[in-house]
Design a protein around this motif. Sequence first.
Motif, short mmCIF file in Angstrom:
data_model
loop_
_atom_site.label_atom_id
_atom_site.label_comp_id
_atom_site.label_asym_id
_atom_site.label_seq_id
_atom_site.Cartn_x
_atom_site.Cartn_y
_atom_site.Cartn_z
N TRP A 103 113.06 81.30 37.97
CA TRP A 103 113.90 80.88 39.09
C TRP A 103 113.59 79.45 39.53
O TRP A 103 114.50 78.67 39.83
CB TRP A 103 113.70 81.83 40.26
N LEU A 104 112.31 79.08 39.56
CA LEU A 104 111.94 77.75 40.03
C LEU A 104 112.38 76.66 39.06
O LEU A 104 112.74 75.55 39.48
CB LEU A 104 110.42 77.67 40.23
N ALA A 105 112.38 76.96 37.76
CA ALA A 105 112.72 75.93 36.76
C ALA A 105 114.17 76.00 36.30
O ALA A 105 114.62 75.11 35.58
CB ALA A 105 111.80 76.07 35.55
N GLY A 106 114.90 77.06 36.68
CA GLY A 106 116.24 77.25 36.12
C GLY A 106 117.33 77.04 37.14
O GLY A 106 117.12 76.62 38.27
N GLU A 107 118.53 77.34 36.68
CA GLU A 107 119.74 77.28 37.50
C GLU A 107 120.41 78.66 37.44
O GLU A 107 120.65 79.16 36.33
CB GLU A 107 120.69 76.21 36.98
N PRO A 108 120.75 79.33 38.56
CA PRO A 108 120.54 78.82 39.92
C PRO A 108 119.07 78.86 40.33
O PRO A 108 118.33 79.74 39.91
CB PRO A 108 121.37 79.77 40.78
N GLY A 109 118.70 77.93 41.14
CA GLY A 109 117.33 77.78 41.58
C GLY A 109 117.06 76.33 41.91
O GLY A 109 117.94 75.47 41.78
#
Length: 398
Positions: A76-82
Motif C-alpha cells: 500500500w505504501l509503495a503502490g497505487e492507490p496509496g
Amino acid sequence: MSDPRPLLLRRGPLLLTALLLCALPFYLDAFWLRIGLFSMAAAIGAVGLGLLSGTAGQLSLGHAFFLAVGAYGYVWLAGEPGPGLPPAVATVLAVLLAGAAGGLFSPVAGRVKGIYLGVATLALVFLGHHVLLTADSVTGGFNGRSVPPLELGGFTFAESDPGLTVLGVPFGAEERLWYLGLALFAVTWFTARGLLRGRPGRALAAVRDSETAAAVMGVHVARYRSAAFVVSSMYAGLAGVLLALSFRRVVPDYFSLALSVDYLAMIVIGGLGSVAGATAGAVFVTALPLLMTRYADQLPLVATPGSGGGSIGPTEASRYLYGAAIVVILLYAPDGLHGLARRLRARLRRRPTVTGPPGTGPSSGPDRTDPDTPSGTTGTTGTTGTDDTSARAKEHTP
C-alpha cells in the motif's frame, strides 16, 4: 572462556558459507532460487518468533498477522492507490508498521502468558484475515494486490532490464532478489545473535526460566516481555516484505492460521531460542512442500497437483512429514536440530584417550560456550587418562 583458535579458523566456515550462497545464482535455475528466497524470508520470520517463544518463553499463534502487516503495508505504501512512496522508504515504514502493531498488542503480551497469550494472538489472525478481505481499497480484497518492485539507487529488483548479464549469466528477478534476501537475512542473523549475547538476551532468558527470580535480579518482566513482542513483530514485518517481493502478488488466504502453525513447526524442529536452529527449521518446512510438488510424480502415494484421485496432495503430504518430524524431535531431541548439531560437534572435538610414557597424560580441551544458545549451555571436551595412571602405579609397585 574465549576460543583460543585463530580468528580466520573460527570465521572460516561462515565465510565459506557466505561465498557459496553468493555464487549459487550463477549455477541454479529459477526454481531453486525461488526455494531459497522463500526459505530466507521464512528464516527471518522464524528468527523473530524464536526470540519471542524460544528466548522469552511466550507462546504466539499470531505470527501470520504481523507478516501480513509487513507485506500489505509495503504494497500500500509503495503502490497505487496509496501514498506511492519510494520502495526503500516503504520497506522501512512497513517494518515499523509491523512493530507498531506489535506495540499495540504488547500490553496484553506483558500481562498474559502461556496458553492464554496463544489464544489472544490467535484472535489476531482471524481479525486480520477479515480485515484483509473487507478493506478492498487497501488490500484488494479476495484477489489481493500486485507488489511494486523494490528499487534502490536506480537498480530495480525485477525483470525490467532483461538484458542485464553478469559473467555471462542473465540476471532476472530471482537472481536480483536472491542478493537482496541474503542481505536482509545477514542483518537479521547478526542483530538477533547480538541481542541474544547481550544483556537483553540474558534478561529474556531469565524471564523465561523464572519470572520471580528475574524480578529479584532487577529485570522489569512486563517491559521485557512487551519489548520481545515488538522486536518479533518487526522481524515478521521484514519477512512479510521479502515474501511479497518474492511472490509478486499478495492474497489474504496466504496469511492464515496454517502459516502461523508452520512457523511454530520451524522453531520447534530447529530448536527453541537458537538463531541457527530457527534458520534450519525454516528451510526444512519451506522447502519440503515445494520439492514434493515438483517431484510428486516420482513419489509413492502422492498425487500430482490437479490430478485428483485418492492419493494425498504434496502439500498435505509435506505437513504429515514435518508433523512426524515434530513428534520425533520432541521425543528424542527436545533441543531440535541445533542441539543435535551441537552434540555432534562436541563428539568430534572430544579427543580419545592416549596411553603414553610416564609423565605424559591426555590433555583435556577447554570448556566452550555455544554463542547461539542464550542460556549459555556449555560442553566439556576433556577425558580422563585412567589407563595411563594405572600403568604408572604398576611401575612403582615393589
